[in-house]
Enzyme design. Sequence first.
Site, short mmCIF file in Angstrom:
data_model
loop_
_atom_site.label_atom_id
_atom_site.label_comp_id
_atom_site.label_asym_id
_atom_site.label_seq_id
_atom_site.Cartn_x
_atom_site.Cartn_y
_atom_site.Cartn_z
N SER A 132 0.61 -1.14 0.04
CA SER A 132 -0.02 0.06 0.07
C SER A 132 0.84 0.99 -0.52
O SER A 132 2.17 1.43 0.33
CB SER A 132 -1.00 0.25 1.61
OG SER A 132 -1.18 1.46 1.65
N TYR A 187 -1.24 -0.57 10.94
CA TYR A 187 -1.63 -1.27 10.20
C TYR A 187 -0.21 -0.43 8.82
O TYR A 187 -0.15 -1.82 8.50
CB TYR A 187 -2.92 -0.64 9.01
CG TYR A 187 -3.32 -1.17 7.42
CD1 TYR A 187 -3.66 -1.77 7.07
CD2 TYR A 187 -2.78 0.17 6.58
CE1 TYR A 187 -3.11 -2.53 5.29
CE2 TYR A 187 -2.77 -0.08 5.45
CZ TYR A 187 -3.21 -1.82 4.72
OH TYR A 187 -3.04 -1.50 3.09
N LYS A 240 2.10 -3.33 6.89
CA LYS A 240 3.33 -3.63 5.40
C LYS A 240 4.49 -3.17 5.13
O LYS A 240 4.90 -4.39 4.96
CB LYS A 240 1.95 -2.24 3.82
CG LYS A 240 0.53 -2.54 4.20
CD LYS A 240 0.55 -3.62 3.44
CE LYS A 240 -1.29 -3.95 3.72
NZ LYS A 240 -1.87 -5.16 3.16
#
Length: 333
Positions: A127, A151, A155
Site C-alpha cells: 500500500s 496497519y 505492510k
Amino acid sequence: MNNTLIVTGCAGFIGGTFTFKALSMGYKVIGVDSFINSNPSTVNKIAQKFPEKFIFIEEDLAKSTNQLKQSINGIDFDAVIHFAGLKAVGESEHEPLKYWENNLISSTNLLSLMNAHKVKKFIFSSSATVYGDSTVQPILESNNIQSTSAYGSTKIAIEQLLKDCARAGLVDVISLRYFNPVGAHQEMIIHEDPYDMPNNLMPRIIRVALNLDKKLHIFGDDYDTRDGTGERDYIHIDDLVEGHFKAIEYVKNLKGFEAFNLGTGQSVTVKEIITCFEEVNGIPISHEYADRRSGDVAKCFADPSKASDLLGWSTRKSLEDMCLDSWRAVKKI
Ligand code: UDP
C-alpha cells in the site's frame, strides 16, 4: 508453468476482482479466505461462474495452513498472490496486536508453505501507506518508508520479511503498492460493500447516494492542498488488477524483490471526487466539513513511471469511469 495460482483474500474487493479476472483469462485459482473481513457471497458468485477452475478453501492462514496444505497436495502451482490481510487503519491503532498477528503470521505461514513446495514467485498487496506523510510528491518507489499507523507498520514489516527471504533466494517478490482503488470491474459482480460500515471515501459517498447516510463528512478543509481537502491518487480496480497480471509476467524472470507503485499519477481532492460523482451520476452528495481524521496525510499520489517502464503497465480509466462504475455496481444490488 500450469497457470495455477494460490490467491489469498479471494473474497475481498481486490482479491475477488482479481480472482474473477484470472479465471476469465484461463488461470486455475486455489482461493483462500477466512471471511474475517469479507463475506462468502463473492466466493459463491465466483464458484458459480467458474465451477471447474476454482477451488476454495476457508481458512485463517494466521492460525493454520492445514486445509490449504491438504488441498494443494499433488497440485502444482506457479505463484502466490497474497491479498489477505486486515486493513482498517483506525482499528489497527486500537488493536495493533491483532494486526501484527494476523498480517505477519499469515505471511510467514504462506512463505513456509511455498518453501516446502519449492514455489518462489510471490506477488504482495502492499500500500501507498508505506510512504507515510511524504513531503515529496508525486512519490517514487525509492522514497523514504515510514509508518503512520499499525496497519502501515505491518505492510512495511511484511515487505522487509519478503526482502530478507528474497535475499536468501527463497522467493522472488513483486510488492505492489496500491494507491486508492475504486470502481468495479465490467461484469459488476464484485464490488465494495457499502453496508459493511466502510471507512474509505468512495463507499462513504455511495452510502449517501443510497440514502444510508444523510451526509458525507469531509475530514478537514484546511490542508495545504489545492482546495484544502485531502489529495489522493484514485485508481480504477480494472487498472489495478491489470497491474497484477503484468507483475505475474515480470516475476517469472525476476530474481529478488521489486516494489512498484500502482497509481495514476494524478492527484484528486475530496471535493473534486464528490463533484465528479455528482456530475456523472446526477446524484447530489450532501456533505459537511468535519475535523481532520487522525493519521490522515494531506497528499499522497504516485509517480507510476517504474511500473510503466518495467511492467509495461499504465492506467486507462478516468475519474469519471471510477465514479460511474462504483455507483453502477451498487445500484444493481
Ligand atoms: N475522507 C473523507 N470522508 C470520509 C472518508 C474519507 O473526507 O468519510 C477523505 C480522507 O480524509 C482522505 C480521502 O478522503 O483525504 C481518502 O480517504 P480514504 O480513507 O478513502 O483513503 P486513504 O486516506 O487511506 O488514502
